[in-house]
Design a protein around this motif. Structure first.
Motif, PDB file in Angstrom:
ATOM      1  N   GLY A 294       0.812  -1.212   0.000  1.00  0.00           N
ATOM      2  CA  GLY A 294       0.000   0.000   0.000  1.00  0.00           C
ATOM      3  C   GLY A 294       0.846   1.263   0.000  1.00  0.00           C
TER       4      GLY A 294
ATOM      5  N   THR B 224       2.419   1.667  -3.383  1.00  0.00           N
ATOM      6  CA  THR B 224       1.372   2.111  -4.308  1.00  0.00           C
ATOM      7  C   THR B 224       1.119   3.605  -4.176  1.00  0.00           C
ATOM      8  N   ALA B 225       1.031   4.097  -2.943  1.00  0.00           N
ATOM      9  CA  ALA B 225       0.806   5.527  -2.720  1.00  0.00           C
ATOM     10  C   ALA B 225       1.948   6.354  -3.308  1.00  0.00           C
TER      11      ALA B 225
ATOM     12  N   VAL C  10       1.654   6.321  -7.246  1.00  0.00           N
ATOM     13  CA  VAL C  10       0.616   7.227  -7.756  1.00  0.00           C
ATOM     14  C   VAL C  10       1.028   8.679  -7.539  1.00  0.00           C
ATOM     15  N   LEU C  11       1.640   8.969  -6.418  1.00  0.00           N
ATOM     16  CA  LEU C  11       2.090  10.330  -6.147  1.00  0.00           C
ATOM     17  C   LEU C  11       3.169  10.763  -7.126  1.00  0.00           C
TER      18      LEU C  11
ATOM     19  N   ALA D 260      -7.221   2.364   0.775  1.00  0.00           N
ATOM     20  CA  ALA D 260      -6.069   2.168  -0.097  1.00  0.00           C
ATOM     21  C   ALA D 260      -6.399   1.356  -1.342  1.00  0.00           C
TER      22      ALA D 260
ATOM     23  N   LEU E 218      -6.906   3.436  -4.486  1.00  0.00           N
ATOM     24  CA  LEU E 218      -5.613   3.952  -4.920  1.00  0.00           C
ATOM     25  C   LEU E 218      -4.865   2.905  -5.742  1.00  0.00           C
ATOM     26  N   SER E 219      -5.000   1.643  -5.360  1.00  0.00           N
ATOM     27  CA  SER E 219      -4.383   0.565  -6.129  1.00  0.00           C
ATOM     28  C   SER E 219      -5.009   0.469  -7.522  1.00  0.00           C
TER      29      SER E 219
ATOM     30  N   LEU F 225      -6.393   2.907  -9.178  1.00  0.00           N
ATOM     31  CA  LEU F 225      -5.925   4.057  -9.950  1.00  0.00           C
ATOM     32  C   LEU F 225      -4.498   3.817 -10.442  1.00  0.00           C
ATOM     33  N   GLY F 226      -3.661   3.211  -9.594  1.00  0.00           N
ATOM     34  CA  GLY F 226      -2.299   2.916 -10.009  1.00  0.00           C
ATOM     35  C   GLY F 226      -2.253   1.947 -11.177  1.00  0.00           C
TER      36      GLY F 226
ATOM     37  N   THR G  95     -12.764   3.499  -6.774  1.00  0.00           N
ATOM     38  CA  THR G  95     -11.808   3.365  -7.875  1.00  0.00           C
ATOM     39  C   THR G  95     -12.330   4.048  -9.137  1.00  0.00           C
TER      40      THR G  95
ATOM     41  N   LEU H 140     -11.995   7.829  -8.831  1.00  0.00           N
ATOM     42  CA  LEU H 140     -10.619   8.303  -9.007  1.00  0.00           C
ATOM     43  C   LEU H 140     -10.195   8.236 -10.463  1.00  0.00           C
TER      44      LEU H 140
END
Length: 267
Positions: A140, A143-144, A147-148, A212, A215-216, A218-219, A260, A263
């Motif tokens: 996680g 992954t953050a 994406v950042l 989270a 976010l995964s 989106l990644g 998801t 995002l």
């Protein structure tokens, strides 16, 4: 008359107190996955070899201290199959067209054996839940950061391999430096995070794990990887088929899927 208090199970909102075995079972997998993730996924021979040596040293020290529990039959089967694969690869070094590449592959498999043994030892002492939580949290966090790096690229190192692969510039690949591997990595992490969201003993842990998951997704979208998308979808389907309390998990998955979609639409 005597009254007897009835204990009502509830989800705690604070941090639970953990013994040393549980902390080690969380910290060691978290540190290993995070280190390899931030070092290009461990594809480099030197990085992978350093991690393998460290893992085997930890296993040997635990064994010397008498802290290695007895493995279950399934653990022995998994260890035997993977060790046999590594041994078979090593035996083929003299007959290989490239002894150097075969030796490197044998070293990679021996590293996998060490990681498997370490995971079996840790889960035998503290339980599988802490090992899974540590791995999920590490994925996680990676992954953050990945994406950042797409949203704020000036905060991260330049993507050097984009100069050699111009078509890869639009695909998210940091920090593993390969978009398909990163997408599969985040897809596996999303499934683990769903499990953590279901099994976490605090509301904060459940909320953070569930948050989270989008976010995964989106990644994986940023990676533009069909393989990663297949890993994510297939993993979620298998998870829902195997979980015991399917209806609550289906609701959690639906909310995470809606997040998801929001995002991705915003991206």
């Amino acid at each position: 008359m005597r009254t007897q208090a009835v204990a009502v199970p509830r989800v705690r909102s604070g941090l639970p107190s953990l013994p040393g075995d549980a902390i080690a079972a969380w910290v060691l997998p978290f540190a290993l996955v995070l280190y390899l993730g931030l070092r290009g996924g461990g594809f480099d021979l030197v990085v992978r070899s350093e991690a393998a040596v460290l893992v085997w040293w930890v296993v040997l020290l635990l064994a010397a201290a008498g802290l290695v529990p007895r493995l279950t039959r399934r653990g022995w089967v998994a260890f035997g199959l993977l060790a046999a694969w590594a041994g078979w690869t090593a035996i083929g070094i003299p007959a290989s067209e490239s002894a150097e590449r075969t030796l490197a592959e044998a070293g990679r498999l021996s590293a996998y054996v060490g990681v498997l043994v370490l995971a079996l030892v840790l889960q035998g002492r503290a339980g599988t839940r802490h090992v899974v939580n540590g791995v999920a949290c590490a994925i996680g966090l990676v992954t953050a950061l990945a994406v950042l790096s797409r949203l704020q690229p000036q905060w991260f190192p330049d993507n050097d391999h984009a100069r050699f692969l111009p078509g890869a510039a639009r695909r998210l690949s940091y920090p593993l430096n390969y978009w398909n591997a990163l997408a599969a990595f985040m897809g596996m992490g999303a499934v683990l995070l769903l499990g953590v969201a279901a099994a976490a003993r605090t509301r904060a842990g459940q909320a953070m794990a569930a948050a989270a998951v989008p976010l995964s997704g989106l990644g994986v979208y940023f990676c533009v990887s069909r393989g990663g998308a297949i890993v994510l979808v297939a993993g979620v389907v298998v998870y829902l088929l195997l979980t015991a309390d399917r209806l609550p998990q289906l609701l959690t998955t639906a909310v995470a899927g809606a997040g998801t979609a929001i995002l991705i639409a915003g991206a």
